[in-house]
Design a protein around this motif. Structure first.
Motif, short mmCIF file in Angstrom:
data_model
loop_
_atom_site.label_atom_id
_atom_site.label_comp_id
_atom_site.label_asym_id
_atom_site.label_seq_id
_atom_site.Cartn_x
_atom_site.Cartn_y
_atom_site.Cartn_z
N HIS A 66 0.77 -1.10 0.00
CA HIS A 66 -0.08 -0.11 -0.30
C HIS A 66 1.02 1.27 0.15
N THR A 67 0.18 2.29 -0.55
CA THR A 67 1.10 3.69 -0.54
C THR A 67 0.18 4.87 0.05
N SER A 68 0.74 5.82 -0.04
CA SER A 68 -0.03 7.02 0.29
C SER A 68 -0.74 7.78 -1.04
N ALA A 69 -1.39 8.64 -0.80
CA ALA A 69 -1.85 9.15 -2.14
C ALA A 69 -0.85 10.22 -2.78
N ASP A 70 0.06 10.39 -2.22
CA ASP A 70 1.09 11.19 -3.03
C ASP A 70 1.68 10.84 -4.03
N GLY A 71 1.96 11.78 -5.36
CA GLY A 71 2.36 11.10 -6.57
C GLY A 71 1.23 10.56 -7.37
N ALA A 72 1.60 10.03 -8.41
CA ALA A 72 0.64 9.59 -9.68
C ALA A 72 0.10 8.14 -9.33
N LEU A 73 -1.29 7.78 -9.60
CA LEU A 73 -1.67 6.80 -9.06
C LEU A 73 -0.78 5.29 -9.93
N GLN A 91 2.40 0.55 -9.10
CA GLN A 91 3.97 -0.13 -9.32
C GLN A 91 4.74 -0.26 -8.08
N LEU A 92 5.03 0.96 -7.43
CA LEU A 92 5.62 0.86 -6.15
C LEU A 92 5.17 0.03 -5.20
N SER A 93 3.70 -0.05 -4.86
CA SER A 93 3.25 -0.86 -3.88
C SER A 93 3.46 -2.35 -4.42
N LEU A 94 3.28 -2.90 -5.82
CA LEU A 94 3.64 -4.19 -6.21
C LEU A 94 5.05 -4.41 -6.03
N GLY A 95 5.80 -3.53 -6.32
CA GLY A 95 7.22 -3.74 -6.31
C GLY A 95 7.61 -4.06 -4.88
N ARG A 96 7.12 -3.46 -4.15
CA ARG A 96 7.48 -3.66 -2.60
C ARG A 96 7.06 -5.20 -1.94
N ALA A 97 5.74 -5.30 -2.40
CA ALA A 97 5.13 -6.72 -2.19
C ALA A 97 5.84 -7.85 -2.81
N ASN A 98 6.40 -7.69 -4.03
CA ASN A 98 7.17 -8.77 -4.82
C ASN A 98 8.65 -8.87 -4.10
N SER A 99 9.29 -7.53 -3.63
CA SER A 99 10.38 -7.59 -2.59
C SER A 99 10.61 -8.34 -1.35
N LYS A 158 8.21 -23.52 3.56
CA LYS A 158 7.91 -24.06 2.10
C LYS A 158 6.36 -24.11 1.87
N GLU A 159 5.58 -24.38 2.92
CA GLU A 159 4.16 -24.53 3.01
C GLU A 159 3.76 -23.08 2.64
N PHE A 160 4.22 -21.89 3.43
CA PHE A 160 4.03 -20.84 3.29
C PHE A 160 4.11 -20.21 1.91
N LEU A 161 5.15 -20.46 1.26
CA LEU A 161 5.55 -20.22 -0.10
C LEU A 161 4.58 -20.50 -0.97
N LYS A 162 3.90 -21.78 -0.83
CA LYS A 162 3.06 -22.47 -1.84
C LYS A 162 1.76 -21.63 -1.74
N LYS A 163 1.68 -20.99 -0.78
CA LYS A 163 0.38 -20.04 -0.67
C LYS A 163 0.38 -18.53 -0.69
N ILE A 164 1.32 -18.11 -1.07
CA ILE A 164 1.71 -16.66 -1.10
C ILE A 164 1.14 -16.42 -2.39
N GLN A 165 0.49 -14.83 -1.99
CA GLN A 165 0.06 -14.28 -3.47
C GLN A 165 0.38 -12.68 -3.37
N VAL A 166 0.94 -12.20 -4.29
CA VAL A 166 1.39 -10.57 -3.77
C VAL A 166 0.16 -9.80 -4.66
N ALA A 167 0.24 -8.64 -4.26
CA ALA A 167 -0.78 -7.73 -4.49
C ALA A 167 -0.50 -6.27 -4.41
N GLY A 168 -0.48 -5.45 -5.34
CA GLY A 168 -0.17 -4.05 -5.16
C GLY A 168 -1.44 -3.10 -5.29
N ARG A 169 -1.60 -2.76 -3.91
CA ARG A 169 -2.95 -1.81 -3.81
C ARG A 169 -2.80 -0.36 -3.95
#
Length: 220
Positions: free
Chosen positions: A137-144, A149-157, A172-183
């Motif tokens: 998640h990010t603040s509302a500062d800057g372009a949508l 992209q920033l929020s998704l990039g951070r979740a991916n990191s 290992k079980e944790f990794l199988k169930k992870i889904q990343v999302a940028g909000r």
């Protein structure tokens, strides 16, 4: 009885038979609709019961996480209703950065084993969890677009770092169930603080939630 009377009587009988036939079809359709409605009600009641059971399991997980975080000195905010874990981005990232800080890696190296052990050490609970969503998640500062992209990039990191950690059974079980999302800034309007809007959330998703949402979608 003349021919006219005979034909009139036959037409009346035909009309009665046709009316009876339409009545039978109408009764059949009404019966099928009633059965369908009853099935929907029964299904929703069953899902409601399952949801209550899931909520009880969720409460157990939340309490266990809180206890383990306190014992390990981990500073993470737990939503007492949903079990969502909120990490402020200042803990993990530098300003406007999507690569983890050294301190952020140290925090995750401590946080992830505790988190995964609590939610995946009990088979009765882990089987109910369909995914763990890592949301940026990010603040509302800057372009949508940039914030998305920033929020998704951070979740991916965060995910990529977890993928490099020692692979214990629960990890290992944790990794199988992870889904990343940028909000992006979607939660920014709900808080007065820019810092609170910038965060990473670990969100558990349970089977009963998926099933309940699917039933509601089909019956809209």
């Amino acid at each position: 009885m003349n021919i006219h009377q005979s034909m009139t009587g036959k037409q009346t009988m035909d009309d009665q038979e046709e009316g009876t036939e339409w009545l039978s079809i109408s009764d059949l359709m009404s019966g099928l609709l009633l059965i369908f409605a009853l099935l929907v009600v029964v299904t929703l009641l069953q899902l409601k019961t399952t949801q209550e059971e899931t909520q009880n399991k969720r409460i157990v997980v939340i309490q266990a996480l809180q206890e383990q975080f306190n014992a390990s000195g981990i500073n993470a905010e737990i939503n007492q209703e949903t079990g969502d874990i909120t990490l402020l981005d200042s803990v993990l990232f530098g300003f406007n950065e999507r690569e983890l800080k050294p301190e952020g890696k140290q925090f995750l190296a401590q946080f992830i084993p505790v988190y995964s052990d609590v939610i995946f050490s009990d088979a009765n609970i882990s089987e109910e969890i369909t995914r763990v969503i890592i949301e940026g998640h990010t603040s509302a500062d800057g372009a949508l677009g940039y914030n998305m992209q920033l929020s998704l990039g951070r979740a991916n990191s965060v995910y990529q770092f977890i993928n490099t950690m020692p692979q214990g059974a629960n990890t290992k079980e944790f990794l199988k169930k992870i889904q990343v999302a940028g909000r992006g800034p979607m939660d920014a309007i709900s808080t007065d603080s820019v810092q609170l809007a910038r965060k990473v959330i670990f969100r558990m998703q349970f089977k009963s939630e998926d099933a309940f949402n699917e039933v509601l979608r089909v019956n809209k």
